[in-house]
Design a protein around this motif. Structure first.
Motif, PDB file in Angstrom:
ATOM      1  N   SER A 133      26.781  13.550  23.288  1.00  0.00           N
ATOM      2  CA  SER A 133      26.079  12.639  22.517  1.00  0.00           C
ATOM      3  C   SER A 133      27.043  11.549  21.960  1.00  0.00           C
ATOM      4  O   SER A 133      28.313  12.097  21.564  1.00  0.00           O
ATOM      5  N   GLN A 198      10.619  16.928  19.115  1.00  0.00           N
ATOM      6  CA  GLN A 198      11.083  15.476  19.319  1.00  0.00           C
ATOM      7  C   GLN A 198      12.723  15.364  19.284  1.00  0.00           C
ATOM      8  O   GLN A 198      13.123  14.559  20.308  1.00  0.00           O
ATOM      9  N   ALA A 199      13.322  16.127  18.488  1.00  0.00           N
ATOM     10  CA  ALA A 199      14.850  16.264  18.528  1.00  0.00           C
ATOM     11  C   ALA A 199      15.404  16.559  20.020  1.00  0.00           C
ATOM     12  O   ALA A 199      16.283  15.751  20.518  1.00  0.00           O
ATOM     13  N   SER A 201      13.640  16.040  22.831  1.00  0.00           N
ATOM     14  CA  SER A 201      13.359  15.101  23.644  1.00  0.00           C
ATOM     15  C   SER A 201      14.174  13.871  23.514  1.00  0.00           C
ATOM     16  O   SER A 201      14.554  13.214  24.657  1.00  0.00           O
ATOM     17  N   ASP A 202      14.503  13.589  22.350  1.00  0.00           N
ATOM     18  CA  ASP A 202      15.288  12.468  22.140  1.00  0.00           C
ATOM     19  C   ASP A 202      17.060  12.828  22.593  1.00  0.00           C
ATOM     20  O   ASP A 202      17.474  11.702  23.197  1.00  0.00           O
ATOM     21  N   HIS A 203      17.387  13.863  22.680  1.00  0.00           N
ATOM     22  CA  HIS A 203      18.853  14.356  23.054  1.00  0.00           C
ATOM     23  C   HIS A 203      18.513  13.996  24.606  1.00  0.00           C
ATOM     24  O   HIS A 203      19.571  13.543  25.178  1.00  0.00           O
ATOM     25  N   THR A 205      16.631  12.195  26.507  1.00  0.00           N
ATOM     26  CA  THR A 205      16.385  11.040  26.899  1.00  0.00           C
ATOM     27  C   THR A 205      17.755   9.933  26.773  1.00  0.00           C
ATOM     28  O   THR A 205      17.921   9.646  27.769  1.00  0.00           O
ATOM     29  N   LYS A 206      18.480  10.593  25.896  1.00  0.00           N
ATOM     30  CA  LYS A 206      19.548   9.746  25.394  1.00  0.00           C
ATOM     31  C   LYS A 206      20.930  10.266  26.500  1.00  0.00           C
ATOM     32  O   LYS A 206      21.542   9.342  26.772  1.00  0.00           O
ATOM     33  N   LYS A 210      14.762  10.181  30.934  1.00  0.00           N
ATOM     34  CA  LYS A 210      13.765   9.797  29.988  1.00  0.00           C
ATOM     35  C   LYS A 210      12.598  10.987  29.922  1.00  0.00           C
ATOM     36  O   LYS A 210      12.484  11.544  31.203  1.00  0.00           O
ATOM     37  N   CYS A 212       9.604  13.360  26.917  1.00  0.00           N
ATOM     38  CA  CYS A 212       9.011  13.135  25.802  1.00  0.00           C
ATOM     39  C   CYS A 212       8.764  14.478  24.984  1.00  0.00           C
ATOM     40  O   CYS A 212       8.992  15.501  25.615  1.00  0.00           O
ATOM     41  N   ALA A 213       8.532  14.504  23.848  1.00  0.00           N
ATOM     42  CA  ALA A 213       8.291  15.726  23.040  1.00  0.00           C
ATOM     43  C   ALA A 213       7.151  16.585  23.736  1.00  0.00           C
ATOM     44  O   ALA A 213       7.300  17.961  23.852  1.00  0.00           O
ATOM     45  N   ARG A 281      20.226  19.031  15.311  1.00  0.00           N
ATOM     46  CA  ARG A 281      20.286  17.973  16.520  1.00  0.00           C
ATOM     47  C   ARG A 281      21.683  17.778  17.099  1.00  0.00           C
ATOM     48  O   ARG A 281      21.818  17.032  17.922  1.00  0.00           O
TER      49      ARG A 281
END
Length: 284
Positions: A133, A198-199, A201-203, A205-206, A210, A212-213, A281
């Motif tokens: 990241s 969510q954390a 899925s954010d990782h 996606t980034k 893409k 989602c949770a 995270r």
């Protein structure tokens, strides 16, 4: 008999996990942290011997072991506590008995725990391991950054080494690539920490693609490697318990089991059922 049972429970439920969490130098390396993992290792070696203990004694072991078996389990556990038995070697042997033998060079059945210079990250397809990241917007001083990164790197290396067998099991499985990716990320969350759907899925996606949770939650549903691959360390974004074993929330069928696993690792909830502390995270 009751005295022996109490001593066994104290050793594998409290004493050994406490030493592991503190990384007590009595052992060169602590490959496991949870009470049921210590029970597996000790019972496989002291009771099962040439096979998993579940093929010798009916579960729960503490209720069905003979006096001789209890004494053997206690003796081995006390040797681990005293540093007279190598936990890593015993763990490797337990995994071998259960058909989870790590890939090793040559035909050696037992290998010594790797030194820091020998430690390597388990081989796994780059598809399943997201790229690093980006760095935070606010940067600490060079000295602070170096110290923090050194500690984080050492902790991550220890965790990767202890989870190597589980990561390899995921990679060798017939699960879909996305399920392999999410389960592999679970292996990065240290005992005593938690993260959220969510954390994760954010990782992903980034750093990968893409998602989602909800997709992450579905990918972890009915985790075939639980609890060694710790899906119990994933909570809902609002800090509530989330799902476990295919059921959701505090009224779920396995909610208490998830609470017990988290509590044994040091994760705490407030009176409103919300977890204390920030989510993990730091996925790599």
């Amino acid at each position: 008999m009751d005295v022996l049972r109490a001593r066994w429970n104290d050793l594998y439920k409290d004493r050994l996990p406490s030493l592991a969490k503190a990384r007590d130098p009595v052992q060169k390396r602590w490959p496991v942290f949870l009470d049921h993992c210590f029970a597996r290792i000790v019972l496989d070696n002291a009771v099962g011997r040439d096979s998993p203990w579940t093929e010798v004694v009916k579960a729960p072991a503490v209720k069905h072991m003979t006096i001789a078996q209890l004494e053997a389990a206690i003796q081995l556990a006390e040797k681990i506590v005293a540093g007279e038995a190598d936990l890593a070697e015993l763990n490797n042997r337990s995994l071998q008995l259960r058909g989870k033998k790590r890939k090793a060079a040559g035909n050696e059945e037992h290998t010594s725990p790797p030194t820091k210079k020998q430690r390597t990250t388990p081989t796994i397809s780059a598809y399943f391991v997201p790229s690093p990241s980006s760095t935070p917007n606010v940067k600490p001083s060079v000295t602070e950054t170096t110290a923090v990164e050194a500690v984080a790197s050492a902790e991550r290396t220890d965790l990767q080494t202890s989870m190597a067998a589980e990561i390899q099991r995921i990679a060798d499985s017939s699960l879909t690539p996305f399920r392999k990716q999410t389960l592999t990320l679970l292996c990065e969350i240290p005992p005593g920490r938690y993260s959220t759907y969510q954390a994760m899925s954010d990782h992903i996606t980034k750093t990968s693609h893409k998602t989602c949770a909800r997709a992450v939650g579905n990918a972890m549903r009915n985790n075939p490697f639980a609890p060694e691959v710790p899906c119990h360390r994933i909570l809902a974004a609002d800090g509530s318990l989330g799902g476990f074993g295919g059921h959701w929330g505090e009224n779920g069928k396995f909610a208490q089991k998830k609470h017990d696993l988290l509590h044994d690792e040091g994760v705490r909830f407030d009176s409103q059922g919300r977890v204390k502390g920030p989510p993990f995270r730091d996925f790599s």
